[in-house]
Write a protein that holds these residues in place. Structure first.
Motif, PDB file in Angstrom:
ATOM      1  N   VAL A  41       0.856  -1.336   0.320  1.00 35.68           N
ATOM      2  CA  VAL A  41      -0.194  -0.051   0.198  1.00 35.68           C
ATOM      3  C   VAL A  41       0.618   1.015   0.156  1.00 35.68           C
ATOM      4  O   VAL A  41       0.289   2.136  -1.084  1.00 35.68           O
ATOM      5  N   GLU A  42       1.804   1.183   0.948  1.00 36.72           N
ATOM      6  CA  GLU A  42       3.120   2.409   0.781  1.00 36.72           C
ATOM      7  C   GLU A  42       3.530   2.592  -0.788  1.00 36.72           C
ATOM      8  O   GLU A  42       3.893   3.922  -1.009  1.00 36.72           O
ATOM      9  N   GLN A  43       3.658   1.238  -1.302  1.00 36.32           N
ATOM     10  CA  GLN A  43       4.187   1.817  -2.880  1.00 36.32           C
ATOM     11  C   GLN A  43       3.271   2.390  -3.583  1.00 36.32           C
ATOM     12  O   GLN A  43       3.379   3.033  -4.861  1.00 36.32           O
ATOM     13  N   LEU A  47       3.555   6.046  -5.401  1.00 38.01           N
ATOM     14  CA  LEU A  47       2.983   5.439  -7.129  1.00 38.01           C
ATOM     15  C   LEU A  47       1.944   6.721  -7.809  1.00 38.01           C
ATOM     16  O   LEU A  47       2.527   7.438  -8.410  1.00 38.01           O
ATOM     17  N   ALA A  48       1.118   6.677  -6.813  1.00 34.01           N
ATOM     18  CA  ALA A  48      -0.074   7.419  -6.942  1.00 34.01           C
ATOM     19  C   ALA A  48       0.447   9.137  -6.436  1.00 34.01           C
ATOM     20  O   ALA A  48      -0.472   9.935  -7.199  1.00 34.01           O
ATOM     21  N   GLN A  63       6.007   0.761 -11.198  1.00 30.53           N
ATOM     22  CA  GLN A  63       5.018   0.322 -11.341  1.00 30.53           C
ATOM     23  C   GLN A  63       5.661  -1.690 -11.028  1.00 30.53           C
ATOM     24  O   GLN A  63       5.532  -1.910 -10.470  1.00 30.53           O
ATOM     25  N   VAL A  64       7.219  -1.334 -12.213  1.00 29.92           N
ATOM     26  CA  VAL A  64       7.638  -2.287 -11.923  1.00 29.92           C
ATOM     27  C   VAL A  64       7.650  -3.110 -10.859  1.00 29.92           C
ATOM     28  O   VAL A  64       8.295  -3.988 -10.590  1.00 29.92           O
ATOM     29  N   GLU A  65       8.216  -1.864  -9.781  1.00 33.83           N
ATOM     30  CA  GLU A  65       9.263  -2.650  -8.864  1.00 33.83           C
ATOM     31  C   GLU A  65       7.681  -4.252  -8.295  1.00 33.83           C
ATOM     32  O   GLU A  65       7.881  -5.398  -7.332  1.00 33.83           O
ATOM     33  N   VAL A  66       6.168  -2.763  -7.977  1.00 30.44           N
ATOM     34  CA  VAL A  66       5.610  -3.754  -7.490  1.00 30.44           C
ATOM     35  C   VAL A  66       5.060  -5.027  -8.271  1.00 30.44           C
ATOM     36  O   VAL A  66       4.955  -6.094  -7.155  1.00 30.44           O
TER      37      VAL A  66
END
Length: 92
Positions: A41-43, A47-48, A63-66
């Protein structure tokens, strides 16, 4: 997403609609507490914020990391997140 939908060409209407549907799935998961990895959720929040500040390289990196690190949590909604990043960049 509202900004992207307003600026996207009419020919992209199906992709915009599908992206909105997939982001709705993400919000369902968030509202139901179904994203359980500690920092997912933190990531997504970062991102947002990156999208909001038009830092598209950072949004794409997150996005790629998640997607890479949280494959078990990423469902159909990740396609929507990826598209949102891409469409945000091109409709800037």
């Amino acid at each position: 997403m509202q900004r992207v939908a307003a600026k996207a060409p009419a020919s992209f209407a199906p992709q915009v609609k599908d992206t909105q549907k997939r982001l709705g799935l993400l919000f369902d998961h968030l509202n139901n507490g179904e994203l359980v990895k500690p920092d997912t959720v933190e990531q997504l929040t970062k991102l947002a914020l990156a999208l909001e500040s038009k830092d598209y390289p950072e949004a794409q990196r997150l996005q790629v990391e998640v997607q890479r690190d949280k494959t078990d949590e990423c469902g159909n909604w990740m396609v929507g997140v990826k598209r949102l990043v891409q469409m945000s960049k091109v409709t800037n």
